[in-house]
Design a protein around this motif. Sequence first.
Motif, PDB file in Angstrom:
ATOM      1  N   ALA A   1      -1.377   3.307   4.045  1.00 13.11           N
ATOM      2  CA  ALA A   1      -0.254   2.534   3.521  1.00 13.11           C
ATOM      3  C   ALA A   1       0.781   3.470   2.920  1.00 13.11           C
ATOM      4  N   ARG A   2       2.047   3.083   3.029  1.00  9.20           N
ATOM      5  CA  ARG A   2       3.115   3.936   2.513  1.00  9.20           C
ATOM      6  C   ARG A   2       3.065   4.043   1.000  1.00  9.20           C
ATOM      7  N   ARG A   3       2.750   2.914   0.365  1.00 15.23           N
ATOM      8  CA  ARG A   3       2.673   2.895  -1.100  1.00 15.23           C
ATOM      9  C   ARG A   3       1.383   2.223  -1.514  1.00 15.23           C
ATOM     10  N   ALA A   4       0.891   2.573  -2.689  1.00 18.83           N
ATOM     11  CA  ALA A   4      -0.328   1.964  -3.202  1.00 18.83           C
ATOM     12  C   ALA A   4      -0.130   0.445  -3.314  1.00 18.83           C
TER      13      ALA A   4
ATOM     14  N   ASP B   1       0.249  -1.573  -0.798  1.00 15.49           N
ATOM     15  CA  ASP B   1       0.797  -2.093   0.456  1.00 15.49           C
ATOM     16  C   ASP B   1      -0.313  -2.207   1.502  1.00 15.49           C
TER      17      ASP B   1
END
Length: 403
Positions: free
Chosen positions: A267-270, A272
């Motif tokens: 995932a790009r960000r925690a 997501d």
Amino acid sequence: MERLSGSAKLLRAMNTSAVLAHLLGRGPLTRADIRELTGLSKPTTSEVLRKLVEADLAIVTGHTSGGPGPNAEIYSTNPDGAFAVAISVRETDLEPVIAIAICDLSGAMRARTQVVRDLTASASTASASTDNPALDHPATVIADILHTLCRQEGIPTDRIRHVQLGVPGSYDPTSDTIHHVDVPGLDRPGLVTALRRAVAATVAIDNDVNLAAIAERNRGVAAGVPNFALLWLDHGLGLAIDLGGPLLRGARGGAGEIGYMPLGLPARRAGDPAPDLDSILGGAAVLALAEAHGITADTPDEAVRQGGAAFIAALAQRVAVGVAAVVAVLDPALVVLAGAVAQAGGSRLRDAVAVAIRAAAPLEAEIATTSLADDAVLLGALDAALDVVREDLIRAVHDANSQ
């Protein structure tokens, strides 16, 4: 004697259903044509045709001329003997679009409409003002649109024999629930059962992409191909799998939900979700890619029509990921790119995908763009519904004459 009577009834039933099947599949036909096709005697042929005319399933549509002897009557199925209905519910960024088409027994389309309607709103008939909690059921809303169309076109609702519903999701018959669907109201349990009651006809439900594949098989580039896969590129993603027999639907109707295929990337960000195919190829992703290429558009297909070579190449790289997965698992004779995005991309996108596939993996795949300019889902639903109506009538005639 009972045995002889039973045998006579069975033979009569077989003869009647066989003649109706030929009229449906090959008509118009004369008595001589029917005798040649079935091997029936002249008296039997005349009796069977009389029964079908009395049952309102066959009519005389003309007479032969120019040959020796008296002119022969030409028989066809009665177009008004029964009707088939196709309903397509399409998701949009606003309210869903509901398309309905009705064809008669001959296969001719007799009515068609398309409306934007909130499926959680009450039906628009006068009875919707009463305190009946069933009136806000999505099935009632859909049935109301159908009945309005029938009234406008003079189609008797009691002759609607089957309804085929196409939805952007997968249907689980064990729970009578549509899954993987983003249209509010369509995931309400019991929808098909409620729709059967509302339209007083048999109802079948299928994924919209599966129905598009039926249209492609009957009317498009997949005609005559031994097997194929149809990759749907639109607001959402989908896959239909035709291996030369019934479409592959899976244990719970979820076969082909390719948008959920994980890409194996973090995932790009925690917090997501991990990227899946929809995150790079769904409608929102296509618009984001277009924006990155300096293209401003309201819909994914509009972005594709505006896009230059660099954008098409970038999009093709993403399409190739889905195509490669399909080819690696199924090895179909043909992969058809369909849906609004594929139609907008046309040969430009098809050729770019073929290049991307060859560069990415040692896989061979013939790729084509759909040849259907009309609503493929609605056409496929109509084809499926008409097949059910005709088979049901043949079976009903057989059963009625075996009593």
